[in-house]
Design a protein around this motif. Structure first.
Motif, short mmCIF file in Angstrom:
data_model
loop_
_atom_site.label_atom_id
_atom_site.label_comp_id
_atom_site.label_asym_id
_atom_site.label_seq_id
_atom_site.Cartn_x
_atom_site.Cartn_y
_atom_site.Cartn_z
N PHE A 58 73.40 7.48 4.93
CA PHE A 58 74.41 8.25 5.66
C PHE A 58 75.76 8.23 4.97
O PHE A 58 76.42 9.26 4.85
CB PHE A 58 74.55 7.71 7.09
N TRP A 59 76.21 7.06 4.50
CA TRP A 59 77.59 6.90 4.01
C TRP A 59 77.78 7.19 2.54
O TRP A 59 78.91 7.42 2.09
CB TRP A 59 78.08 5.49 4.32
N ALA A 60 76.73 7.20 1.73
CA ALA A 60 76.88 7.40 0.28
C ALA A 60 77.66 8.68 -0.06
O ALA A 60 78.57 8.64 -0.89
CB ALA A 60 75.52 7.39 -0.40
N PRO A 61 77.37 9.82 0.57
CA PRO A 61 78.14 11.03 0.23
C PRO A 61 79.63 10.90 0.57
O PRO A 61 80.48 11.37 -0.18
CB PRO A 61 77.48 12.12 1.08
N LEU A 62 79.94 10.26 1.67
CA LEU A 62 81.33 10.11 2.06
C LEU A 62 82.08 9.17 1.11
O LEU A 62 83.20 9.44 0.71
CB LEU A 62 81.43 9.59 3.50
N PHE A 63 81.42 8.06 0.73
CA PHE A 63 82.05 7.14 -0.22
C PHE A 63 82.25 7.81 -1.59
O PHE A 63 83.25 7.58 -2.26
CB PHE A 63 81.23 5.86 -0.37
N ALA A 64 81.28 8.63 -1.99
CA ALA A 64 81.41 9.34 -3.27
C ALA A 64 82.61 10.29 -3.22
O ALA A 64 83.39 10.37 -4.18
CB ALA A 64 80.13 10.11 -3.58
N TYR A 65 82.79 10.97 -2.11
CA TYR A 65 83.92 11.88 -1.97
C TYR A 65 85.25 11.12 -1.93
O TYR A 65 86.22 11.54 -2.55
CB TYR A 65 83.76 12.73 -0.71
N GLY A 70 86.55 16.21 -4.51
CA GLY A 70 86.47 17.49 -5.20
C GLY A 70 85.25 18.26 -4.76
O GLY A 70 84.43 17.75 -4.00
N PRO A 71 85.11 19.48 -5.23
CA PRO A 71 83.98 20.31 -4.82
C PRO A 71 82.62 19.68 -5.14
O PRO A 71 81.67 19.86 -4.40
CB PRO A 71 84.17 21.61 -5.60
N GLU A 72 82.55 18.94 -6.23
CA GLU A 72 81.27 18.34 -6.63
C GLU A 72 80.84 17.22 -5.70
O GLU A 72 79.66 16.91 -5.60
CB GLU A 72 81.33 17.77 -8.06
N THR A 73 81.80 16.57 -5.04
CA THR A 73 81.47 15.43 -4.19
C THR A 73 81.64 15.74 -2.71
O THR A 73 81.46 14.85 -1.87
CB THR A 73 82.35 14.21 -4.56
N GLU A 74 81.97 16.97 -2.37
CA GLU A 74 82.11 17.36 -0.96
C GLU A 74 80.78 17.07 -0.26
O GLU A 74 79.74 17.58 -0.67
CB GLU A 74 82.45 18.85 -0.87
N PRO A 75 80.79 16.24 0.79
CA PRO A 75 79.53 15.81 1.39
C PRO A 75 78.59 16.93 1.81
O PRO A 75 77.39 16.83 1.61
CB PRO A 75 79.97 14.99 2.61
N CYS A 76 79.07 18.02 2.35
CA CYS A 76 78.17 19.06 2.85
C CYS A 76 77.78 20.09 1.81
O CYS A 76 77.09 21.05 2.12
CB CYS A 76 78.76 19.71 4.09
#
Length: 91
Positions: A58-65, A70-76
Motif C-alpha cells: 500500500f505505502w510503497a507508491p506514496l513513499f516513492a513519490y 514528479g509525474p513518474e512517481t505519482e501514485p495513481c
C-alpha cells in the motif's frame, strides 16, 4: 499556525502528559523528544512510529513519490497501485 511547543511555553506549562493517535503519533513523539523533561506521560492509541508498521504494497507508491515527487512517481499513474482505489487518477 503556532507549533505546540510554542503554545505550551506561552501558557507556561512546565510539565504535561499527552494523548496521541494514529498519524499524530510521530508528531507527539517529536514533541516529546524536543524536551523530554517536560513530558510526564504519553498515552498512545494505534500510533505508528516505525516504518515496519506501514504495509509495503500500500505505502510503497506514496513513499516513492515523497522521495522524488514528479509525474513518474505519482501514485495513481500506476493503475495497479492500491492508492488508485482511494484517489482517482488525474484526467
Amino acid at each position: 499556525m503556532v507549533p505546540v511547543h510554542h503554545r505550551t511555553a506561552h501558557l507556561k506549562i512546565k510539565k504535561y502528559a499527552f494523548y496521541m493517535h494514529d498519524y499524530g503519533a510521530p508528531v507527539g513523539l517529536r514533541l516529546a523528544l524536543r524536551d523530554p523533561d517536560r513530558i510526564s506521560g504519553i498515552i498512545t492509541q494505534s500510533g505508528n512510529a516505525y516504518l515496519d508498521g506501514f504495509g509495503e504494497k500500500f505505502w510503497a507508491p506514496l513513499f516513492a513519490y515523497a522521495k522524488d515527487p514528479g509525474p513518474e512517481t505519482e501514485p495513481c499513474e500506476d493503475q495497479d497501485s492500491p492508492l488508485c482505489a482511494v484517489a482517482p487518477a488525474a484526467a
